[in-house]
Scaffold this motif. Structure first.
Motif, PDB file in Angstrom:
ATOM      1  N   VAL A 128       3.203  30.506  23.311  1.00 38.55           N
ATOM      2  CA  VAL A 128       1.765  30.252  23.302  1.00 38.55           C
ATOM      3  C   VAL A 128       1.536  28.858  23.869  1.00 38.55           C
ATOM      4  CG1 VAL A 128       1.733  29.337  20.942  1.00 38.55           C
ATOM      5  CG2 VAL A 128      -0.343  30.339  21.887  1.00 38.55           C
ATOM      6  N   LEU A 175      -1.162  25.463  24.474  1.00 37.64           N
ATOM      7  CA  LEU A 175      -2.308  24.688  23.997  1.00 37.64           C
ATOM      8  C   LEU A 175      -2.784  23.858  25.178  1.00 37.64           C
ATOM      9  CD1 LEU A 175      -4.122  23.574  21.677  1.00 37.64           C
ATOM     10  CD2 LEU A 175      -2.383  21.813  21.344  1.00 37.64           C
ATOM     11  N   LEU A 229     -10.794  24.556  29.175  1.00 43.08           N
ATOM     12  CA  LEU A 229     -11.138  25.955  28.929  1.00 43.08           C
ATOM     13  C   LEU A 229     -10.833  26.819  30.151  1.00 43.08           C
ATOM     14  CD1 LEU A 229     -12.320  28.088  27.062  1.00 43.08           C
ATOM     15  CD2 LEU A 229     -14.601  27.454  27.878  1.00 43.08           C
ATOM     16  N   VAL A 246      -7.200  27.653  30.065  1.00 44.25           N
ATOM     17  CA  VAL A 246      -6.938  28.658  29.028  1.00 44.25           C
ATOM     18  C   VAL A 246      -7.302  30.039  29.550  1.00 44.25           C
ATOM     19  CG1 VAL A 246      -7.623  29.488  26.737  1.00 44.25           C
ATOM     20  CG2 VAL A 246      -7.178  27.052  27.098  1.00 44.25           C
ATOM     21  N   GLN A 247      -8.436  30.153  30.224  1.00 50.10           N
ATOM     22  CA  GLN A 247      -8.849  31.433  30.794  1.00 50.10           C
ATOM     23  C   GLN A 247      -7.859  31.904  31.863  1.00 50.10           C
ATOM     24  OE1 GLN A 247     -12.791  30.208  31.938  1.00 50.10           O
ATOM     25  NE2 GLN A 247     -13.716  30.972  30.026  1.00 50.10           N
ATOM     26  N   CYS A 258      -4.654  31.191  31.926  1.00 50.79           N
ATOM     27  CA  CYS A 258      -3.469  31.651  31.183  1.00 50.79           C
ATOM     28  C   CYS A 258      -3.653  33.091  30.726  1.00 50.79           C
ATOM     29  CB  CYS A 258      -3.232  30.777  29.943  1.00 50.79           C
ATOM     30  SG  CYS A 258      -2.617  29.134  30.260  1.00 50.79           S
ATOM     31  N   ILE A 259      -4.787  33.347  30.120  1.00 51.93           N
ATOM     32  CA  ILE A 259      -5.052  34.672  29.568  1.00 51.93           C
ATOM     33  C   ILE A 259      -5.081  35.717  30.678  1.00 51.93           C
ATOM     34  CG2 ILE A 259      -6.800  36.073  28.363  1.00 51.93           C
ATOM     35  CD1 ILE A 259      -7.419  33.434  26.759  1.00 51.93           C
ATOM     36  N   SER A 306      -0.530  33.912  26.299  1.00 53.38           N
ATOM     37  CA  SER A 306      -1.347  33.522  25.150  1.00 53.38           C
ATOM     38  C   SER A 306      -1.580  32.016  25.179  1.00 53.38           C
ATOM     39  CB  SER A 306      -0.641  33.886  23.840  1.00 53.38           C
ATOM     40  OG  SER A 306      -0.487  35.273  23.739  1.00 53.38           O
ATOM     41  N   ALA A 307      -2.828  31.614  25.001  1.00 57.58           N
ATOM     42  CA  ALA A 307      -3.162  30.192  25.000  1.00 57.58           C
ATOM     43  C   ALA A 307      -4.459  29.989  24.240  1.00 57.58           C
ATOM     44  CB  ALA A 307      -3.312  29.669  26.429  1.00 57.58           C
ATOM     45  N   TYR A 308      -4.613  28.787  23.704  1.00 51.57           N
ATOM     46  CA  TYR A 308      -5.870  28.437  23.056  1.00 51.57           C
ATOM     47  C   TYR A 308      -6.244  27.011  23.406  1.00 51.57           C
ATOM     48  CZ  TYR A 308      -3.125  26.208  19.282  1.00 51.57           C
ATOM     49  OH  TYR A 308      -2.264  25.421  18.563  1.00 51.57           O
ATOM     50  N   GLN A 309      -7.534  26.727  23.258  1.00 50.23           N
ATOM     51  CA  GLN A 309      -8.050  25.412  23.613  1.00 50.23           C
ATOM     52  C   GLN A 309      -7.880  24.459  22.445  1.00 50.23           C
ATOM     53  OE1 GLN A 309     -12.235  25.226  24.522  1.00 50.23           O
ATOM     54  NE2 GLN A 309     -11.978  23.416  25.823  1.00 50.23           N
ATOM     55  N   GLY A 310      -7.415  23.250  22.741  1.00 52.43           N
ATOM     56  CA  GLY A 310      -7.262  22.237  21.709  1.00 52.43           C
ATOM     57  C   GLY A 310      -6.923  20.903  22.316  1.00 52.43           C
TER      58      GLY A 310
END
Length: 197
Positions: free
Chosen positions: A41, A43, A47, A50-51, A53-54, A59-63
């Motif tokens: 995953v 981080l 944004l 992250v988009q 990546c997806i 899998s990725a999330y913003q942080g």
């Protein structure tokens, strides 16, 4: 493929649980997923990244790394990767401590500010710009300037174990005098359980 990414893939054991901090558009995680069957995953602050990546199946999330990783359990990953990311954080020592808490091992890639061309530009009174560091003083994302020797010293002073390292001049390996001749460096480290400083 970039030489540093190839080396990370080479170092990574099959099936590892990987957290990529500052994962960009997920290029490394996609490679690790394909070649080493990692469960990974990312981080990422952006944004848009992250988009991306997806959309490539990562899998990725913003942080924000500078906010810490308090929501992650200790040793919840086999590897944490900080490739070309640490120098962009405002609080690199805290980020490193969090990475070493969350991961059993950490792979750190840095642009080497000890490279001779960078030194020469500084001696001429200029903010360094190279192919590896293409930014002007007013738009650089780098908050900190790290050399290969600086990072080795940090590892030693922090009581960490340096497991292996690799150095590159562009896409070529640098076998000697990396602090002077390499544009980027890669380190694999682990904690002895007690972090200093």
């Amino acid at each position: 493929m970039r030489a540093d990414l190839e080396k990370i893939v080479e170092w990574m054991p099959d099936g590892s649980r990987v957290l990529d901090l500052g994962c960009g558009e997920g290029e490394l995680l996609a490679l690790l997923k394909e070649r080493k069957h990692v469960r990974g995953v990312g981080l990422e602050l952006s944004l848009e990244c992250v988009q991306a990546c997806i959309s490539r199946g990562v899998s990725a999330y913003q942080g924000d790394l500078d906010q810490g990783l308090a929501d992650l359990k200790s040793h919840s990953y086999d590897y944490v990767v900080l490739n070309q990311t640490l120098q962009m954080t405002r609080h690199p020592r805290m980020v490193m401590q969090e990475a070493l808490r969350v991961g059993r091992r950490v792979i750190v890639g840095i642009p080497n500010f000890g490279y001779w061309v960078v030194r020469l530009q500084v001696l001429k009174g200029r903010t360094p710009r190279t192919r590896n560091l293409p930014y002007a003083w007013y738009n650089t994302p780098n908050f900190h300037y790290i050399s290969a020797n600086d990072f080795r010293e940090y590892v030693r002073e922090s009581g960490l174990h340096l497991l292996r390292e690799a150095h590159f001049l562009g896409e070529k390996r640098v076998p000697f005098a990396p602090n002077l001749l390499a544009t980027s460096s890669l380190f694999e480290i682990e904690s002895n359980g007690e972090l200093h400083g």
